[in-house]
Design a protein around this motif. Structure first.
Motif, PDB file in Angstrom:
ATOM      1  N   THR A  92       0.834  -1.203   0.000  1.00  7.86           N
ATOM      2  CA  THR A  92       0.000   0.000   0.000  1.00  7.86           C
ATOM      3  C   THR A  92       0.867   1.250   0.000  1.00  7.86           C
ATOM      4  N   SER A  93       0.356   2.285  -0.626  1.00  5.40           N
ATOM      5  CA  SER A  93       1.058   3.561  -0.701  1.00  5.40           C
ATOM      6  C   SER A  93       0.100   4.690  -0.353  1.00  5.40           C
ATOM      7  N   PRO A  94       0.585   5.722   0.348  1.00  9.63           N
ATOM      8  CA  PRO A  94      -0.288   6.859   0.641  1.00  9.63           C
ATOM      9  C   PRO A  94      -0.472   7.756  -0.575  1.00  9.63           C
ATOM     10  N   GLY A  95      -1.522   8.546  -0.542  1.00 11.77           N
ATOM     11  CA  GLY A  95      -1.676   9.612  -1.523  1.00 11.77           C
ATOM     12  C   GLY A  95      -0.895  10.821  -1.069  1.00 11.77           C
ATOM     13  N   LYS A  96      -1.126  11.952  -1.715  1.00  9.12           N
ATOM     14  CA  LYS A  96      -0.394  13.171  -1.355  1.00  9.12           C
ATOM     15  C   LYS A  96      -1.295  14.383  -1.522  1.00  9.12           C
ATOM     16  N   ALA A  97      -0.900  15.471  -0.880  1.00  4.58           N
ATOM     17  CA  ALA A  97      -1.578  16.750  -1.080  1.00  4.58           C
ATOM     18  C   ALA A  97      -0.509  17.825  -1.226  1.00  4.58           C
ATOM     19  N   ILE A  98      -0.721  18.712  -2.170  1.00 11.62           N
ATOM     20  CA  ILE A  98       0.190  19.844  -2.339  1.00 11.62           C
ATOM     21  C   ILE A  98      -0.285  20.957  -1.420  1.00 11.62           C
ATOM     22  N   LEU A  99       0.570  21.342  -0.478  1.00 12.71           N
ATOM     23  CA  LEU A  99       0.226  22.405   0.454  1.00 12.71           C
ATOM     24  C   LEU A  99       0.454  23.771  -0.193  1.00 12.71           C
ATOM     25  N   PHE A 100       1.583  23.910  -0.873  1.00 10.97           N
ATOM     26  CA  PHE A 100       1.895  25.145  -1.598  1.00 10.97           C
ATOM     27  C   PHE A 100       2.712  24.810  -2.840  1.00 10.97           C
ATOM     28  N   GLY A 101       2.451  25.528  -3.942  1.00  7.82           N
ATOM     29  CA  GLY A 101       3.366  25.452  -5.073  1.00  7.82           C
ATOM     30  C   GLY A 101       2.837  24.910  -6.378  1.00  7.82           C
ATOM     31  N   GLU A 102       1.521  24.631  -6.450  1.00  6.34           N
ATOM     32  CA  GLU A 102       0.978  24.178  -7.733  1.00  6.34           C
ATOM     33  C   GLU A 102       1.372  25.147  -8.840  1.00  6.34           C
ATOM     34  N   SER A 110       7.149  34.731  -1.629  1.00  6.12           N
ATOM     35  CA  SER A 110       6.975  35.230  -0.263  1.00  6.12           C
ATOM     36  C   SER A 110       6.081  34.283   0.549  1.00  6.12           C
ATOM     37  N   ILE A 111       4.995  33.825  -0.067  1.00  6.66           N
ATOM     38  CA  ILE A 111       4.092  32.881   0.607  1.00  6.66           C
ATOM     39  C   ILE A 111       4.839  31.628   1.027  1.00  6.66           C
ATOM     40  N   PHE A 112       5.637  31.070   0.119  1.00  9.83           N
ATOM     41  CA  PHE A 112       6.372  29.846   0.415  1.00  9.83           C
ATOM     42  C   PHE A 112       7.332  30.063   1.580  1.00  9.83           C
ATOM     43  N   SER A 113       8.065  31.165   1.554  1.00  5.72           N
ATOM     44  CA  SER A 113       9.035  31.453   2.612  1.00  5.72           C
ATOM     45  C   SER A 113       8.364  31.536   3.980  1.00  5.72           C
ATOM     46  N   PHE A 114       7.256  32.252   4.057  1.00  7.34           N
ATOM     47  CA  PHE A 114       6.538  32.380   5.328  1.00  7.34           C
ATOM     48  C   PHE A 114       5.889  31.067   5.750  1.00  7.34           C
ATOM     49  N   SER A 115       5.533  30.227   4.786  1.00  3.98           N
ATOM     50  CA  SER A 115       4.882  28.953   5.133  1.00  3.98           C
ATOM     51  C   SER A 115       5.814  28.049   5.932  1.00  3.98           C
ATOM     52  N   LEU A 116       7.106  28.077   5.605  1.00  8.22           N
ATOM     53  CA  LEU A 116       8.067  27.243   6.344  1.00  8.22           C
ATOM     54  C   LEU A 116       8.127  27.661   7.811  1.00  8.22           C
ATOM     55  N   LYS A 117       8.096  28.964   8.050  1.00  5.47           N
ATOM     56  CA  LYS A 117       8.117  29.461   9.426  1.00  5.47           C
ATOM     57  C   LYS A 117       6.833  29.087  10.158  1.00  5.47           C
ATOM     58  N   SER A 118       5.710  29.184   9.440  1.00  2.00           N
ATOM     59  CA  SER A 118       4.426  28.835  10.061  1.00  2.00           C
ATOM     60  C   SER A 118       4.371  27.371  10.449  1.00  2.00           C
ATOM     61  N   LEU A 119       4.940  26.503   9.594  1.00  2.00           N
ATOM     62  CA  LEU A 119       4.977  25.074   9.899  1.00  2.00           C
ATOM     63  C   LEU A 119       5.887  24.783  11.089  1.00  2.00           C
ATOM     64  N   GLU A 120       7.032  25.425  11.111  1.00  2.00           N
ATOM     65  CA  GLU A 120       7.995  25.176  12.191  1.00  2.00           C
ATOM     66  C   GLU A 120       7.446  25.623  13.545  1.00  2.00           C
ATOM     67  N   THR A 121       6.680  26.723  13.551  1.00  2.00           N
ATOM     68  CA  THR A 121       6.129  27.252  14.803  1.00  2.00           C
ATOM     69  C   THR A 121       4.714  26.749  15.079  1.00  2.00           C
ATOM     70  N   LYS A 122       4.157  25.941  14.147  1.00  2.00           N
ATOM     71  CA  LYS A 122       2.800  25.403  14.272  1.00  2.00           C
ATOM     72  C   LYS A 122       1.777  26.514  14.424  1.00  2.00           C
ATOM     73  N   ASN A 123       1.972  27.577  13.644  1.00  2.00           N
ATOM     74  CA  ASN A 123       1.054  28.713  13.663  1.00  2.00           C
ATOM     75  C   ASN A 123      -0.036  28.482  12.618  1.00  2.00           C
ATOM     76  N   LEU A 124      -1.158  27.924  13.062  1.00  2.00           N
ATOM     77  CA  LEU A 124      -2.220  27.548  12.139  1.00  2.00           C
ATOM     78  C   LEU A 124      -2.923  28.765  11.544  1.00  2.00           C
ATOM     79  N   ASP A 125      -3.040  29.842  12.327  1.00  2.00           N
ATOM     80  CA  ASP A 125      -3.658  31.056  11.791  1.00  2.00           C
ATOM     81  C   ASP A 125      -2.861  31.578  10.601  1.00  2.00           C
ATOM     82  N   SER A 126      -1.550  31.640  10.761  1.00  2.00           N
ATOM     83  CA  SER A 126      -0.682  32.131   9.689  1.00  2.00           C
ATOM     84  C   SER A 126      -0.696  31.190   8.494  1.00  2.00           C
ATOM     85  N   LEU A 127      -0.635  29.886   8.767  1.00  2.00           N
ATOM     86  CA  LEU A 127      -0.625  28.907   7.680  1.00  2.00           C
ATOM     87  C   LEU A 127      -1.914  28.985   6.866  1.00  2.00           C
TER      88      LEU A 127
END
Length: 352
Positions: A10-20, A237-254
């Motif tokens: 079995t293999s999981p599917g995927k979702a693109i969070l940012f970057g389409e 800019s969105i991509f750059s800030f998204s990494l920080k939001s993920l690292e800090t678990k800031n769901l509002d920002s994400l």
């Protein structure tokens, strides 16, 4: 060699969070494996000696038989025909058979496909199919799970049916987790704890064509380079800030960044009134942010749900039900491809 029969991979599917789409033009994308899986059960049996057969069953609404390259379907819907034809191409590639001779001339195969992933929804069903099938064959031949080999071979396999594949989907489906992909740097794991991120996938029910969406963006770039360049800067800019939001678990920002990313995709004409109606419902309460995931024009949407107020979430789900939409919650999958069961037998086969 000792062959393992009755193997389920079995293999999981995927979702693109940012970057389409921006990933096509050299920018980085964020992608993660989801805990919805596609499974392949592989069984061997002796043939009557006159021909080799591949019998295919599935939970998708079809079954089929391939006998000396002739395909017989129970349901001739083009989507299902494409799946079986691709399956045949992949098996020939993996086993090295020619002229319809899949194995050494005296073995039949029974292949069962079970998918929790919507087909054609932008959630990596094709890549999960390639990874799970490659994993089943590899395990049956070598009795172990070499993920690097399976990943590399799956990317080769996917190119048999889609020559333009980047390899990122097969990578995330093989290894699981969260990753960053760009054409210049390839695929790299990104370490962030997303285990309690409440993601909701909403299937718009709208069929879409990835090739058409990619060409639509290409035309916009060619016709208005300055406009497209400005959108690329916004995305960077969105991509750059998204990494920080993920690292800090800031769901509002994400969530806010997801909304911004969707707005850019909308400007690229990748949305439509039906999608925007769903987006409006999601933004009316119960979510941090919602966006297209995948090529756009249809397929699925990804929403980050605000579970602090369950009444808002319940209201959101009720509205989605009223629109008669299919939806499901997903969690990140850290396992990647895995073997569920196997039984030992003995036979000689060509190897992949």
């Amino acid at each position: 060699m000792v062959l393992l029969n009755n193997v389920t991979s079995t293999s999981p599917g995927k979702a693109i969070l940012f970057g389409e789409h921006f990933v096509v033009y050299g920018y980085s994308s964020l992608i993660f494996a989801i805990d919805k899986r596609l499974g392949i059960k592989l069984e061997y049996e002796n043939s009557d000696g006159n021909s080799t057969k591949i019998r295919v069953s599935s939970n998708l609404g079809f079954s089929a038989e391939i006998s000396d390259s002739k395909i017989t379907m129970t349901n001739n819907v083009q989507l299902f025909v494409d799946i079986v034809e691709n399956l045949h191409k992949i098996i020939n590639y993996l086993i090295g058979g020619t002229n319809g001779s899949i194995v050494n001339g005296n073995q039949n195969m029974n292949i069962s496909i079970h998918s929790e992933i919507p087909i054609g929804g932008g959630l990596g069903s094709s890549s999960a199919f390639c990874v799970a099938l490659t994993g089943a064959f590899y395990y049956s031949f070598y009795n172990n799970l070499n993920k690097k080999f399976i990943c590399d071979k799956s990317i080769e396999v996917e190119k048999v049916i889609n020559n333009n594949t980047s390899g990122v989907d097969c990578s995330i489906c093989t290894y699981g987790g969260l990753g960053i992909y760009s054409r210049s740097h390839g695929f790299n794991r990104f370490r962030a704890d997303m285990r309690d991120f409440p993601f909701l996938v909403i299937d718009t029910g709208i069929p879409h064509n990835t090739f058409e969406m990619v060409n639509k963006v290409k035309r916009i770039k060619e016709n208005d380079g300055e406009f497209f360049s400005d959108l690329c800067k916004q995305y960077e800019s969105i991509f750059s800030f998204s990494l920080k939001s993920l690292e800090t678990k800031n769901l509002d920002s994400l969530g806010m960044l997801m909304d911004e990313n969707h707005s850019i995709l909308k400007k690229l004409s990748l949305s439509n009134p039906a999608i925007e109606k769903i987006i409006k419902v999601c933004r009316s309460g119960g979510t941090f942010g919602t966006k297209i995931t995948g090529s756009g024009g249809g397929g699925c949407l990804l929403s980050l749900v605000d579970i602090k107020d369950q009444s808002l979430v319940n209201g959101l789900l009720k509205k989605l039900d009223e629109l008669k939409l299919n939806y499901f919650f997903v969690n990140p999958d850290d396992d990647g491809v895995k073997i569920e069961n196997k039984t030992t037998t003995s036979n000689s086969f060509k190897t992949i």
